[in-house]
Motif scaffolding. Structure first.
Motif, PDB file in Angstrom:
ATOM      1  N   LEU A 124       0.808  -1.208   0.000  1.00 43.12           N
ATOM      2  CA  LEU A 124       0.000   0.000   0.000  1.00 43.12           C
ATOM      3  C   LEU A 124       0.850   1.271   0.000  1.00 43.12           C
ATOM      4  N   GLY A 125       2.025   1.217   0.620  1.00 42.23           N
ATOM      5  CA  GLY A 125       2.911   2.378   0.610  1.00 42.23           C
ATOM      6  C   GLY A 125       3.316   2.738  -0.810  1.00 42.23           C
ATOM      7  N   THR A 126       3.665   1.732  -1.585  1.00 45.41           N
ATOM      8  CA  THR A 126       4.021   1.958  -2.982  1.00 45.41           C
ATOM      9  C   THR A 126       2.838   2.549  -3.732  1.00 45.41           C
ATOM     10  N   GLU A 127       1.660   2.020  -3.478  1.00 45.12           N
ATOM     11  CA  GLU A 127       0.446   2.514  -4.138  1.00 45.12           C
ATOM     12  C   GLU A 127       0.174   3.977  -3.775  1.00 45.12           C
ATOM     13  N   VAL A 128       0.362   4.327  -2.501  1.00 46.99           N
ATOM     14  CA  VAL A 128       0.159   5.710  -2.066  1.00 46.99           C
ATOM     15  C   VAL A 128       1.137   6.638  -2.780  1.00 46.99           C
ATOM     16  N   VAL A 129       2.417   6.295  -2.726  1.00 47.44           N
ATOM     17  CA  VAL A 129       3.430   7.179  -3.303  1.00 47.44           C
ATOM     18  C   VAL A 129       3.245   7.303  -4.813  1.00 47.44           C
ATOM     19  N   ARG A 130       2.944   6.216  -5.489  1.00 46.41           N
ATOM     20  CA  ARG A 130       2.657   6.311  -6.938  1.00 46.41           C
ATOM     21  C   ARG A 130       1.489   7.263  -7.200  1.00 46.41           C
ATOM     22  N   GLY A 131       0.440   7.143  -6.398  1.00 54.47           N
ATOM     23  CA  GLY A 131      -0.712   8.032  -6.555  1.00 54.47           C
ATOM     24  C   GLY A 131      -0.343   9.486  -6.328  1.00 54.47           C
ATOM     25  N   LEU A 132       0.488   9.750  -5.317  1.00 56.71           N
ATOM     26  CA  LEU A 132       0.924  11.115  -5.041  1.00 56.71           C
ATOM     27  C   LEU A 132       1.782  11.667  -6.173  1.00 56.71           C
ATOM     28  N   ILE A 133       2.675  10.847  -6.694  1.00 56.02           N
ATOM     29  CA  ILE A 133       3.534  11.286  -7.808  1.00 56.02           C
ATOM     30  C   ILE A 133       2.674  11.615  -9.028  1.00 56.02           C
ATOM     31  N   ARG A 134       1.740  10.743  -9.329  1.00 47.90           N
ATOM     32  CA  ARG A 134       0.860  10.971 -10.489  1.00 47.90           C
ATOM     33  C   ARG A 134       0.073  12.269 -10.315  1.00 47.90           C
ATOM     34  N   TYR A 135      -0.478  12.477  -9.139  1.00 46.30           N
ATOM     35  CA  TYR A 135      -1.229  13.701  -8.854  1.00 46.30           C
ATOM     36  C   TYR A 135      -0.318  14.932  -8.985  1.00 46.30           C
ATOM     37  N   ALA A 136       0.870  14.859  -8.403  1.00 46.68           N
ATOM     38  CA  ALA A 136       1.797  15.996  -8.437  1.00 46.68           C
ATOM     39  C   ALA A 136       2.157  16.371  -9.871  1.00 46.68           C
TER      40      ALA A 136
ATOM     41  N   ASP B 230       0.466  15.273 -12.898  1.00 48.46           N
ATOM     42  CA  ASP B 230      -0.689  15.497 -13.776  1.00 48.46           C
ATOM     43  C   ASP B 230      -1.540  16.693 -13.363  1.00 48.46           C
ATOM     44  N   GLU B 231      -1.760  16.877 -12.068  1.00 47.43           N
ATOM     45  CA  GLU B 231      -2.684  17.916 -11.604  1.00 47.43           C
ATOM     46  C   GLU B 231      -1.995  19.192 -11.132  1.00 47.43           C
ATOM     47  N   LEU B 232      -0.813  19.038 -10.523  1.00 47.05           N
ATOM     48  CA  LEU B 232      -0.106  20.218 -10.024  1.00 47.05           C
ATOM     49  C   LEU B 232       0.953  20.720 -10.997  1.00 47.05           C
ATOM     50  N   GLY B 233       1.254  19.909 -12.025  1.00 43.83           N
ATOM     51  CA  GLY B 233       2.243  20.320 -13.020  1.00 43.83           C
ATOM     52  C   GLY B 233       3.677  20.304 -12.518  1.00 43.83           C
ATOM     53  N   LEU B 234       3.938  19.553 -11.451  1.00 44.06           N
ATOM     54  CA  LEU B 234       5.293  19.488 -10.908  1.00 44.06           C
ATOM     55  C   LEU B 234       6.152  18.548 -11.743  1.00 44.06           C
TER      56      LEU B 234
END
Length: 170
Positions: free
Chosen positions: A104-116, A118-122
Motif C-alpha cells: 500500500l505504501g508503494t500505491e500511495v506514493v505512486r498516486g501522489l507522484i501521479r497527482y503531483a 498530472d494535476e499540479l504540473g510538478l
C-alpha cells in the motif's frame, strides 16, 4: 481544493471533522512516529493541528492533505506540500501498522507522484526518509527516486533527501 483521489485499492479523501480520532491515533502511534522520524506529539497538539487542517490549510488552499481509506477503514495519511527541506514539493505518507507490508505504501506514493505531475504540473517531487527506514528507502528506489543528500537533525538522526521526476517514476 483538495480533490478525492483513487488508486487500485485506496481512496484519498480530504479530512472531515469525524476523522479527527483516526488522525490523532495514527500520529500517536510510537512505531509510526519512529519511522516518520518524528517525536510523539502530545494529543492536544495533534488535535489543534487537525483542526488547523480543516480551518486553515483547506480553506486557504495551502497544500493537499488526505486521509487514506481502504475498504472503508482508515489506513493512513498523505500530503503533497511545499517544504523548507528542499526547493520544491515533498511527499508525505504514513500508514497504520495494520496496513504495512501489503504494497500500500508503494500505491500511495505512486498516486501522489501521479497527482503531483498530472494535476499540479510538478516536474519532480521530493521525499525525506529516515536513514534507518529500510522499507521506505527500498520503496523509493523501486519507484526511481535518487538520493540527493543527507540531512542531519539537531538530535543527530540522519534522513535521506530523495527526488524523482514525475514523468519517469516507476
Amino acid at each position: 481544493m483538495t480533490p478525492v483521489l483513487r488508486t487500485e485499492r485506496l481512496e484519498f479523501i480530504p479530512y472531515r471533522p469525524e476523522d479527527e480520532d483516526a488522525f490523532v491515533g495514527l500520529l500517536r502511534n510510537a512505531e509510526v512516529c519512529r519511522w516518520m522520524g518524528q517525536d510523539l506529539v502530545p494529543e492536544p497538539e495533534l488535535r489543534t493541528l487537525f483542526r488547523a487542517i480543516l480551518s486553515e490549510i483547506y480553506p486557504q488552499g495551502l497544500f493537499d492533505i488526505w486521509g487514506l481509506w481502504l475498504d472503508g477503514a482508515y489506513a493512513g495519511h498523505a500530503e503533497v506540500k511545499p517544504t523548507g527541506n528542499v526547493d520544491g514539493h515533498e511527499l508525505v505518507a504514513a500508514l497504520v501498522p495494520e496496513c504495512w507490508g501489503r504494497g500500500l505504501g508503494t500505491e500511495v506514493v505512486r498516486g501522489l507522484i501521479r497527482y503531483a505531475g498530472d494535476e499540479l504540473g510538478l516536474k519532480e517531487v521530493y521525499g525525506l526518509v529516515g536513514a534507518e527506514n529500510r522499507a521506505s528507502l527500498a520503496l523509493c528506489e523501486r519507484l526511481g527516486f535518487r538520493h540527493l543528500r543527507d540531512s542531519v537533525g539537531e538530535d543527530g538522526t540522519v534522513a535521506k533527501v530523495v527526488v524523482v521526476s514525475t514523468a519517469e517514476a516507476g
